[in-house]
Design an enzyme around this catalytic site. Structure first.
Site, PDB file in Angstrom:
ATOM      1  N   ASN A 288      48.120  30.665  42.307  1.00 45.95           N
ATOM      2  CA  ASN A 288      47.793  30.516  40.893  1.00 45.95           C
ATOM      3  C   ASN A 288      47.333  29.097  40.577  1.00 45.95           C
ATOM      4  O   ASN A 288      46.368  28.881  39.831  1.00 45.95           O
ATOM      5  CB  ASN A 288      49.013  30.859  40.029  1.00 45.95           C
ATOM      6  CG  ASN A 288      49.300  32.346  39.965  1.00 45.95           C
ATOM      7  OD1 ASN A 288      48.498  33.173  40.379  1.00 45.95           O
ATOM      8  ND2 ASN A 288      50.468  32.692  39.449  1.00 45.95           N
TER       9      ASN A 288
ATOM     10  N   ARG B 100      36.931  45.235  39.057  1.00 49.81           N
ATOM     11  CA  ARG B 100      37.440  44.867  40.384  1.00 49.81           C
ATOM     12  C   ARG B 100      37.856  46.161  41.078  1.00 49.81           C
ATOM     13  O   ARG B 100      38.503  46.998  40.473  1.00 49.81           O
ATOM     14  CB  ARG B 100      38.661  43.949  40.299  1.00 49.81           C
ATOM     15  CG  ARG B 100      38.455  42.642  39.561  1.00 49.81           C
ATOM     16  CD  ARG B 100      39.716  41.777  39.652  1.00 49.81           C
ATOM     17  NE  ARG B 100      39.748  40.734  38.653  1.00 49.81           N
ATOM     18  CZ  ARG B 100      39.186  39.535  38.787  1.00 49.81           C
ATOM     19  NH1 ARG B 100      38.545  39.267  39.906  1.00 49.81           N
ATOM     20  NH2 ARG B 100      39.269  38.638  37.828  1.00 49.81           N
TER      21      ARG B 100
ATOM     22  N   ARG C 200      35.564  37.090  38.192  1.00 52.58           N
ATOM     23  CA  ARG C 200      35.830  35.825  38.880  1.00 52.58           C
ATOM     24  C   ARG C 200      36.580  36.029  40.184  1.00 52.58           C
ATOM     25  O   ARG C 200      37.594  36.716  40.241  1.00 52.58           O
ATOM     26  CB  ARG C 200      36.620  34.895  37.964  1.00 52.58           C
ATOM     27  CG  ARG C 200      36.920  33.528  38.592  1.00 52.58           C
ATOM     28  CD  ARG C 200      37.583  32.608  37.602  1.00 52.58           C
ATOM     29  NE  ARG C 200      36.604  32.121  36.636  1.00 52.58           N
ATOM     30  CZ  ARG C 200      36.905  31.802  35.380  1.00 52.58           C
ATOM     31  NH1 ARG C 200      38.134  31.966  34.935  1.00 52.58           N
ATOM     32  NH2 ARG C 200      35.982  31.339  34.568  1.00 52.58           N
TER      33      ARG C 200
ATOM     34  N   HIS D 243      34.405  43.945  30.758  1.00 51.43           N
ATOM     35  CA  HIS D 243      35.791  43.939  31.232  1.00 51.43           C
ATOM     36  C   HIS D 243      36.500  45.255  30.958  1.00 51.43           C
ATOM     37  O   HIS D 243      37.587  45.506  31.459  1.00 51.43           O
ATOM     38  CB  HIS D 243      36.538  42.780  30.545  1.00 51.43           C
ATOM     39  CG  HIS D 243      37.916  42.537  31.066  1.00 51.43           C
ATOM     40  ND1 HIS D 243      39.057  42.776  30.320  1.00 51.43           N
ATOM     41  CD2 HIS D 243      38.352  42.076  32.270  1.00 51.43           C
ATOM     42  CE1 HIS D 243      40.120  42.462  31.033  1.00 51.43           C
ATOM     43  NE2 HIS D 243      39.735  42.045  32.215  1.00 51.43           N
TER      44      HIS D 243
ATOM     45  N   ARG E   3      52.952  38.110  28.738  1.00 48.66           N
ATOM     46  CA  ARG E   3      53.241  37.756  30.127  1.00 48.66           C
ATOM     47  C   ARG E   3      52.930  36.294  30.408  1.00 48.66           C
ATOM     48  O   ARG E   3      53.701  35.580  31.023  1.00 48.66           O
ATOM     49  CB  ARG E   3      52.421  38.626  31.080  1.00 48.66           C
ATOM     50  CG  ARG E   3      52.740  38.383  32.557  1.00 48.66           C
ATOM     51  CD  ARG E   3      51.686  38.968  33.458  1.00 48.66           C
ATOM     52  NE  ARG E   3      50.497  38.124  33.524  1.00 48.66           N
ATOM     53  CZ  ARG E   3      49.273  38.565  33.773  1.00 48.66           C
ATOM     54  NH1 ARG E   3      49.059  39.854  33.927  1.00 48.66           N
ATOM     55  NH2 ARG E   3      48.250  37.737  33.847  1.00 48.66           N
TER      56      ARG E   3
END
Length: 720
Positions: free
Chosen positions: A57, A406, A436, A466, A595
């Site tokens: 991350n 994705r 990305r 998206h 989150r």
């Protein structure tokens, strides 16, 4: 007293002192990830996994977010962020908040993880701790498997400082010529991309009885302690490890690019090389003169140097998950087929297992009613993938349209699309090339689909697509009928078992019509400005969400109460935050489950007293977005792909859909209640800090409860 929210023109604007910096909020989120690694109740290999996720991350954070701030600084940008900080002030705050976390991670690796793994026979040994037999084997491995691929690069007037690739792990070697007495610097790149980072050593060489189950030594140490083979006749005076992070964000200007795929491929080539260096991690023992040489060679400032007392690049700890010690990992979770998609007859075998389930036609199921899916508890393979597989084989299906943001390697989704095209159906796939760090993968999928006869498009110019939607058009009794899937997660077999996501399978006519028009918008020149049921960004989503919040304000002011529950990945949109403050001041109760980043400050007197924020971090990555509005006793709820962020509301194509079936509404309400009462959740304070709830007895953890309920064939029950 903090400043009140204010309005400018038609959009509410939040005051800087009521907005938490999004970069610092993200670091706070990653601190919660690290907390899972440090938690003694987390199985040991899972601790290694979460530590690896923390590092990975951070790599992306530096490659994108820190790189952006540094670019602003270099460009002379003096504008302030929504919380009133300049780029320089943000960079300084990031460093201050981040460095203690990095030390915590290293302390855990050195003094806890390695020690406790060794108790189970898993030894992560430094080269100097190897016994003679192990050292002999390691040196022989170096000569045979590592030495031939290494390229030492000297730095002197005849050899300029070498280019250092992004995320590369390197050895800085100080070499002295015994004849001239001259000292030189050389760089050796560690080949971690082609060789294991932790090199396994035969366990029988340990000299321990019984033999440990796994022994390994870091690859970079095998390189460093065998430098004599690279510099024969020279004296090795020192070696030090360092790692480089570069700007890896892609800036694509679609309107200027004649061919988006060509522009993207060029951008990916530049990314592999890397942009400006944004971080240099060095071993703590590296001398200042070597650090200064690296700073000159990479053109960085002292603040960009991160000294580390331990191994660099701990994202490679993820490889330890392959060690075959199940007692050191979470028990496997397999999920089950959503009950609505399974035939009624299910027989139990003598050993207690369930006989192979027989699938009914999903089209028949959906004609009877909607099906709510919750992954990974409901299997993706026997729901979404089965739906697409049946559509590909069904002679009555005429067309399939879907978005791919994705997807996984060897994707069953892509295989079904190809099979459908080969069966003569009209198949369209919108492949988002700008997802990305998945751009290269998506380019390969796009080419494969095109070669198979699938119509492939790349979305709307200037926007990233998206949304996660799938439309199947079928001929039935002389007319056409639409079937749809709308989800919060990607069409990705791998992540469907790792992320929590919600999806809806439906045959509702108005949903189908909306998706037909949405796909026309995505593939043609439509300027669709309204939809029947869907809230679509950037057209209607922001206005729709703001309208739902304002309706709660009106209910509260009229004495009918006001209540909002929302679950999402991030909340950073200033206008939405200002509106939530206004709602709280009007008496609306607001419960948020966020989150990651949250720029709203809860619990402020006179501003946000009615707002609470919690974060649930666990085994699965929380990825679903759910929105619930009390509506004066007639609750309405929505789900979809969008967070409350400017990019989702204004710069992406997103779809948020209502849940209208009363039974499914009850399930959503029960699910939200489960999250809100999670005793292991993190509670957000008004200063942006999160603290884990204190509890006595067995914790009530949402993900654990969901696994137990789904294992027993139950769905969340509405609270009495």
């Amino acid at each position: 007293m903090l400043a009140e929210p204010r309005r400018m023109s038609s959009q509410p604007v939040v005051a800087p002192d009521l907005y938490i910096n999004r970069e610092l909020s993200w670091i706070e989120f990653n601190r919660r990830v690290l907390a899972l690694a440090l938690d003694e109740h987390t199985p040991l290999l899972e601790q290694a996994k979460f530590s690896a996720i923390f590092s990975n991350n951070l790599d992306e954070f530096f490659m994108v977010r820190v790189a952006s701030l540094k670019s602003q600084l270099e460009a002379g940008v003096t504008g302030r962020s929504d919380d009133g900080l300049t780029p320089q002030e943000q960079l300084e705050a990031i460093q201050t908040k981040l460095r203690p976390l990095l030390e915590m991670q290293q302390q855990h690796y050195r003094h806890s993880l390695k020690t406790h793994l060794a108790e189970y026979g898993v030894q992560l040994l430094d080269y100097l701790r190897l016994n003679e037999a192990q050292k002999a084997w390691a040196d022989d491995y170096f000569r045979k498997a590592i030495f031939p691929v290494l390229t030492p690069l000297a730095v002197d007037p005849a050899h300029p400082f070498p280019f250092l690739s992004n995320l590369s792990l390197n050895v800085a070697a100080l070499i002295r010529d015994p004849d001239t007495g001259r000292q030189q610097f050389a760089r050796v790149k560690v080949p971690q991309k082609i060789l294991p980072r932790f090199v396994p050593i035969p366990t029988e060489l340990s000299g321990v009885v019984p033999t440990p189950g796994y022994t390994a030594v870091p690859l970079e140490q095998l390189v460093a302690f065998n430098l004599r083979w690279l510099f024969p006749g020279m004296t090795i005076e020192g070696h030090y490890f360092f790692r480089i992070t570069r700007d890896a964000d892609l800036e694509l200007r679609d309107l200027e690019a004649d061919d988006l795929m060509e522009a993207l491929q060029e951008g990916l080539r530049k990314r592999r090389v890397g942009g400006e260096v944004v971080r240099v991690e060095v071993a703590d023992e590296m001398p200042e003169e070597v650090v200064h040489l690296l700073m000159e060679g990479t053109d960085v400032e002292p603040a960009d140097i991160y000294r580390t007392n331990g191994p660099l690049g701990l994202d490679d700890l993820m490889s330890l998950m392959a060690i075959p010690l199940s007692q050191l990992r979470d028990a496997p979770h397999k999920g089950r087929t959503a009950p609505a998609l399974v035939r009624a007859q299910r027989s139990q075998l003598e050993d207690g297992s369930i006989k192979q389930e027989e699938f009914e036609s999903i089209f028949s199921v959906l004609r009877r009613g909607d099906v709510l899916l919750h992954h990974p508890f409901d299997l993706f393979s026997t729901s979404v993938e089965e739906f697409l597989s049946q559509a590909a084989a069904d002679a009555s299906v005429l067309a399939i349209k879907m978005t791919l943001y994705r997807t996984s390697k060897d994707s069953p989704v892509v295989a079904s699309l190809i099979r459908a095209a080969e069966n003569g159906k009209q198949v369209m796939a919108l492949v988002e090339l700008k997802a990305r760090f998945d751009e290269d993968n998506n380019i390969q999928w796009a080419r494969q689909l095109e070669r198979s006869g699938v119509h492939v498009v790349y979305g709307v110019l200037g926007l990233k697509t998206h949304t996660k939607v799938l439309l199947v058009v079928r001929r039935e009794k002389g007319s056409l009928r639409s079937y749809a899937h709308i989800g919060t997660g990607n069409y990705n077999s791998k992540t469907s078992s790792l992320y929590t996501d919600v999806g809806l399978l439906t045959a509702r006519e108005d949903f189908g019509q909306d998706l037909v028009e949405l796909f026309n918008y995505l593939t043609g020149f439509s300027k669709q400005q309204s939809f029947r049921k869907l809230l679509v960004a950037p057209v209607t989503l922001r206005k729709g969400m703001e309208g739902l919040i304002r309706r709660e304000i009106d209910h509260a002011k009229a004495g009918r109460g006001g209540h909002i529950k929302a679950k999402m990945n991030a909340l950073v949109d200033p206008a939405i935050i200002a509106l939530l403050y206004e709602a709280s001041a009007a008496g609306v109760r607001i419960e948020l489950i966020i989150r990651g980043m949250c720029s709203l400050r809860p619990g402020l007197e006179g501003v946000s007293e009615g707002i609470t924020v919690i974060s649930v971090i666990g085994r699965f990555l929380e990825h679903s977005r759910l929105f619930w509005f009390a509506n004066g006793g007639q609750p309405e709820m929505f789900f979809g792909s969008a967070d409350w962020m400017p990019r989702n509301l204004d710069r992406r194509v997103e779809a948020v859909a209502p849940i209208e079936d009363p039974k499914l509404q009850q399930q959503i309400e029960a699910l939200l209640e489960l999250y809100l009462t999670d005793t292991g959740a993190w509670h957000m304070h008004s200063d942006g800090h999160f603290a884990q709830r204190q509890h006595s007895g067995e914790p009530k953890l949402t993900q654990k409860l969901l696994m137990e309920r789904w294992r027993g064939g139950l769905v969340p029950e509405a609270k009495a």
